[in-house]
Design an enzyme around this catalytic site. Structure first.
Site, short mmCIF file in Angstrom:
data_model
loop_
_atom_site.label_atom_id
_atom_site.label_comp_id
_atom_site.label_asym_id
_atom_site.label_seq_id
_atom_site.Cartn_x
_atom_site.Cartn_y
_atom_site.Cartn_z
N ASP A 228 36.06 42.72 34.55
CA ASP A 228 36.99 42.46 33.80
C ASP A 228 36.49 41.14 32.92
O ASP A 228 35.54 40.48 33.37
CB ASP A 228 38.38 41.92 34.51
N GLY B 142 42.67 35.92 36.68
CA GLY B 142 42.73 34.88 35.95
C GLY B 142 43.73 33.76 36.29
O GLY B 142 44.26 32.89 35.38
N ASP C 279 41.48 35.61 49.22
CA ASP C 279 40.20 35.25 49.57
C ASP C 279 40.11 33.82 49.00
O ASP C 279 40.87 33.59 48.20
CB ASP C 279 39.03 36.10 48.92
N ASP D 244 33.22 41.81 44.62
CA ASP D 244 33.86 41.13 43.46
C ASP D 244 32.71 41.66 42.44
O ASP D 244 31.50 41.75 42.58
CB ASP D 244 33.87 39.69 43.64
N SER D 245 33.25 41.90 41.21
CA SER D 245 32.56 42.50 40.14
C SER D 245 31.50 41.43 39.60
O SER D 245 30.44 41.97 38.96
CB SER D 245 33.53 43.13 39.22
N PHE E 284 34.23 36.86 37.36
CA PHE E 284 34.46 35.36 37.56
C PHE E 284 33.31 34.53 37.19
O PHE E 284 33.50 33.34 36.53
CB PHE E 284 34.94 35.05 38.89
N GLN F 49 45.03 40.87 33.82
CA GLN F 49 44.73 39.89 33.00
C GLN F 49 45.77 39.49 32.04
O GLN F 49 46.65 40.30 31.97
CB GLN F 49 43.61 39.89 32.22
#
Length: 391
Positions: free
Chosen positions: A156, A226, A270, A103-104, A107, A199
């Site tokens: 994002d 989101g 996930d 994941d980037s 979050f 998003q």
């Protein structure tokens, strides 16, 4: 906005669809990844810092896990990309020979909201100790290229799913611009599959605009971002369905819920819930969950789930785990192994039912065992929208 060429030109599709429900939007497929083919729908255990809490990589492998998740932001802060690279990338660092998704860190813009500032440049995190850290799309891709996961996510601009007002549109538009910067900065496109993240909050208008823009980019897959942040479940499923109806059918779709979202057309999932709930002594099963700390299990010599073939259920009783919970953290490990095994086994059963063209019957049986005669109204409505009646 003009669409760049993307990262998928000239590549074979990442997803091969092998069966469709024919009634709902559910489908069974295979993710054709560098470290092995992964059947889907697939559940991915979360190993934020290179390990899933309470379970080893070898145990995940023995349970049949072919794809698990790490977090680029956390791995980038400790142990850091240089250490991971010297170990042979995240696969070598973890001792994991199968597939990984990172994941980037987007979050963390929600979970660490009080510690971050968002601008067009990127996200600046100001931890209580240590210097500020800027996570830009370029830095995000450099981190993920160094970690070497098989699937990497764009950075994002993430806002809470309950947020309203102009900030939601701003985040959606910025996510599109940041996707273009991630595509341009991606240095390993033939080895690592870059996913876009849709998003737009709970607004169909904003989601439609984001989908129209992002699907012009030739990326290998998409995540529905989101959501699962406390929004009303009715709005949740409608947003998922709105997105899957407009995403390319030949590319994988990534979300955070399970059986209902499979019916709505999602392929990848996930969640930290199986490992987190285990740390509180709660075991998962087709009936829901068992809180093994409760006294009612003190003399219950059955396994957690008599139909489960995981090591915990094959060796230990509810009574043993109840006693162990009072004195030994090893109990949490045993429950974690079971909970991960349950989620993986559930996804295999879902997939088998799609291939066997009995998915609607499977869903009805699953919901009946879980909720009896009173399924949640949102789930009933979501399933009805794709032709599955629970009555």
């Amino acid at each position: 906005m003009a669409a760049p060429s993307g990262t998928g030109a000239g590549r074979a599709p990442l997803l091969r669809v092998v069966a469709e429900c024919g009634q709902s939007m559910a489908r069974a497929g295979e993710l054709l990844l560098p470290h092995g083919t992964v059947p889907c729908p697939v559940f991915m255990p979360v190993g934020t810092r290179g390990t899933a809490k309470g379970i080893t990589a070898e145990q995940l492998r023995a349970l049949g896990c072919g794809l698990c998740l790490g977090n680029a932001y956390h791995l980038g802060t400790a142990p850091g990309p240089d250490v991971v690279q010297r170990a042979g990338g995240l696969h070598g660092f973890m001792g994991w020979s199968r597939n990984l998704l990172t994941d980037s860190g987007g979050f963390q813009m929600v979970s660490l909201l009080a510690l971050c500032e968002v601008s067009e440049e990127g996200v600046r995190f100001r931890p209580p100790r240590g210097p500020a850290v800027l996570l830009s799309p370029e830095r995000c891709m450099a981190l993920q290229n160094a970690l070497g996961a098989d699937i990497v996510m764009q950075l994002d601009d993430v806002v809470s799913s309950t947020q309203t007002g102009p900030r939601v549109e701003e985040a959606m538009l910025r996510s599109v611009r940041w996707l273009d910067r991630c595509i341009a900065a991606h240095r390993r496109p033939t080895e690592q599959n870059l996913f876009a993240i849709i998003q737009g909050g709970l607004s169909p208008t904003l989601r439609r605009r984001c989908l129209a823009e992002m699907t012009q980019r030739d990326v290998p897959g998409f995540a529905i971002g989101g959501l699962s942040g406390g929004e009303d479940k009715e709005l949740f499923w409608r947003t998922v369905k709105f997105s899957t109806e407009r995403l390319p059918t030949h590319k994988p779709r990534y979300d955070t819920d399970l059986v209902v979202c499979v019916a709505l057309g999602c392929d990848m999932f996930d969640c930290v819930f199986p490992t987190r709930t285990a740390r509180f002594g709660s075991a998962l099963g087709p009936w829901g969950s068992l809180q093994l700390k409760n006294r009612q299990f003190a003399k219950d010599f059955r396994p957690i789930d008599e139909d489960c073939d995981c090591p915990t259920c094959q060796r230990h009783s509810r009574a043993f785990l109840h006693a162990l919970l009072r004195s030994d953290p090893a109990a949490l490990h045993h429950i974690t192994v079971h909970n991960i095994a349950y989620q993986l086994r559930l996804m295999r059963a879902v997939r088998d039912s799609i291939v066997g063209r009995r998915f609607p019957a499977f869903v009805r049986d699953f919901m009946r065992r879980r909720y009896g005669a009173n399924p949640p109204s949102w789930a009933e409505a979501a399933l009805r929208s794709v032709g599955i009646e629970l009555s």
